[in-house]
Design a protein around this motif. Structure first.
Motif, PDB file in Angstrom:
ATOM      1  N   GLN A 113       0.860  -1.178   0.000  1.00 13.24           N
ATOM      2  CA  GLN A 113       0.000   0.000   0.000  1.00 13.24           C
ATOM      3  C   GLN A 113       0.897   1.228   0.000  1.00 13.24           C
ATOM      4  OE1 GLN A 113      -3.346  -0.193  -0.195  1.00 13.24           O
ATOM      5  NE2 GLN A 113      -3.247  -2.446  -0.146  1.00 13.24           N
ATOM      6  N   GLN A 114       0.813   2.042  -1.051  1.00  8.91           N
ATOM      7  CA  GLN A 114       1.664   3.226  -1.116  1.00  8.91           C
ATOM      8  C   GLN A 114       1.295   4.210  -0.005  1.00  8.91           C
ATOM      9  OE1 GLN A 114       1.177   5.114  -4.932  1.00  8.91           O
ATOM     10  NE2 GLN A 114      -1.040   5.044  -4.854  1.00  8.91           N
ATOM     11  N   ARG A 115       2.279   4.976   0.409  1.00 10.61           N
ATOM     12  CA  ARG A 115       2.105   5.883   1.545  1.00 10.61           C
ATOM     13  C   ARG A 115       2.130   7.334   1.081  1.00 10.61           C
ATOM     14  NH1 ARG A 115       5.954   8.399   4.917  1.00 10.61           N
ATOM     15  NH2 ARG A 115       7.636   7.211   3.950  1.00 10.61           N
ATOM     16  N   TRP A 116       1.158   8.112   1.547  1.00 12.27           N
ATOM     17  CA  TRP A 116       1.127   9.551   1.259  1.00 12.27           C
ATOM     18  C   TRP A 116       2.359  10.222   1.876  1.00 12.27           C
ATOM     19  CZ3 TRP A 116       1.135  14.328   3.460  1.00 12.27           C
ATOM     20  CH2 TRP A 116       0.656  15.384   2.665  1.00 12.27           C
ATOM     21  N   PRO A 117       3.008  11.185   1.197  1.00 11.00           N
ATOM     22  CA  PRO A 117       2.587  11.804  -0.065  1.00 11.00           C
ATOM     23  C   PRO A 117       3.160  11.135  -1.312  1.00 11.00           C
ATOM     24  CG  PRO A 117       4.439  13.009   0.810  1.00 11.00           C
ATOM     25  CD  PRO A 117       4.150  11.894   1.796  1.00 11.00           C
TER      26      PRO A 117
END
Length: 344
Positions: free
Chosen positions: A20-24
């Motif tokens: 799961q990509q993380r912001w930002p």
């Protein structure tokens, strides 16, 4: 595996969640650029330098010399040794490579970070530059790494083009490694070169070419008059043009088409994948540099006996994989190589 995304059965065996990509760091470009845009928190580099002799280039364009590797030891007894290779324009000190090395150390592995021919530190030890298939350089390094492993498993991990090199070495000399992990590694060099040449990748290509030209001209052993004239008078405007002028002739290929064809692992893996050690290829579908199509073709066409596994993520960029718990790609590398080491 077919053309589906993810490999939940494999992830379950490895004990890792889906990425799961993380912001930002949202999207392929920001995932790719994260280490450039924000400083990576890393411990002081305490790698022990080890020069490893290598022969002259096949074309004679550079004499025999040595490559510099840096050996990092884990706390306690090492469960094996991982030979870790950087990608195009990289080195043993690049943030992404060092971070993966730290993760592998934390997992109990000794790590040998190699500077390929032309990379700093170690630029002064050998003339020339590296290629996607540089077995005459890499096989002596692997032999030295095997000695350093001292009977423990010898594994490989390659970032981007570093993974391509390790795949080619394993295909040329089956059994040289006991396991392999590749992150965002090109399997089809012509397709990858064409991808980098897309207008949306103009800034990436300019950055890579600047590093490659500077690395080539900084050769303390000198460059040929033809190379110097080409690089200074009419600098290459694409990776393909650079490979045509420098890489292919230096490594003994008749032209850039022959280089891309012979140094691309895809077809060799499809026909001879059964000679490979347990291998995991990680590829993001939104990688702006390396098209995922070659890895998906491999996943679909692999022989059932091949010890190669593929894992695709929808997001992650080019060797990005920055998630909520840090770099997911590094965690995956440690989990895969740990599983392989336990099985040896």
């Amino acid at each position: 595996m077919g053309r589906g995304v993810d490999n939940p059965q494999l992830r379950e065996r490895l004990g890792v969640a889906s990425f799961q990509q993380r912001w930002p760091w949202i999207g392929g470009d920001l995932q790719t650029l994260r280490d450039t845009l924000r400083e990576v928190d890393l411990p002081h580099d305490q790698g022990v330098p080890i020069p490893i002799p290598v022969p002259a280039l096949p074309s004679g364009a550079a004499a025999a010399g040595a490559l510099l590797a840096l050996l990092d030891q884990p706390e306690g007894e090492a469960r094996g040794l991982v030979l870790l290779l950087h990608g195009l324009g990289g080195s043993s000190s690049r943030e992404g490579l060092r971070r993966m090395g730290v993760a592998l150390q934390a997992a109990g592995f000794a790590v040998l970070r190699l500077n390929l021919r032309g990379a700093d530190p170690g630029r002064h030890l050998a003339g020339g530059t590296y290629a996607a298939r540089c077995n005459s350089d890499l096989l002596p390094v692997i032999a030295r790494a095997r000695a350093l492993a001292a009977g423990r498993p010898l594994l490989g991990a390659g970032i981007s083009l570093g993974g391509t090199m390790l795949l080619n070495a394993c295909l040329a000399s089956p059994g040289v490694l006991d396991g392999l992990f590749c992150a965002s590694s090109p399997l089809d060099l012509a397709a990858c070169s064409a991808s980098i040449e897309r207008p949306r990748n103009r800034i990436y290509q300019r950055w890579l070419l600047k590093r490659l030209v500077r690395q080539t001209l900084a050769d303390p052993f000198g460059v040929s008059s033809q190379e110097e004239s080409t690089l200074l008078t009419s600098p290459p405007r694409s990776i393909r043009a650079f490979d045509s002028a420098v890489t292919a002739p230096r490594w003994g290929f008749s032209d850039v088409e022959a280089y891309y064809r012979e140094a691309s692992p895809l077809q060799h893996l499809l026909s001879h994948g059964d000679v490979m050690p347990p291998t995991l290829l990680l590829q993001a579908l939104d990688d702006p540099w390396v098209p995922a199509s070659a890895a998906m073709d491999l996943a679909e066409g692999l022989h059932p006996e091949a010890g190669i596994r593929t894992l695709f993520t929808r997001k992650g960029g080019h060797n990005g994989f920055h998630g909520h718990g840090g770099c997911w790609g590094d965690q995956l590398a440690a989990a895969w190589l740990g599983m392989v080491a336990r099985g040896i």
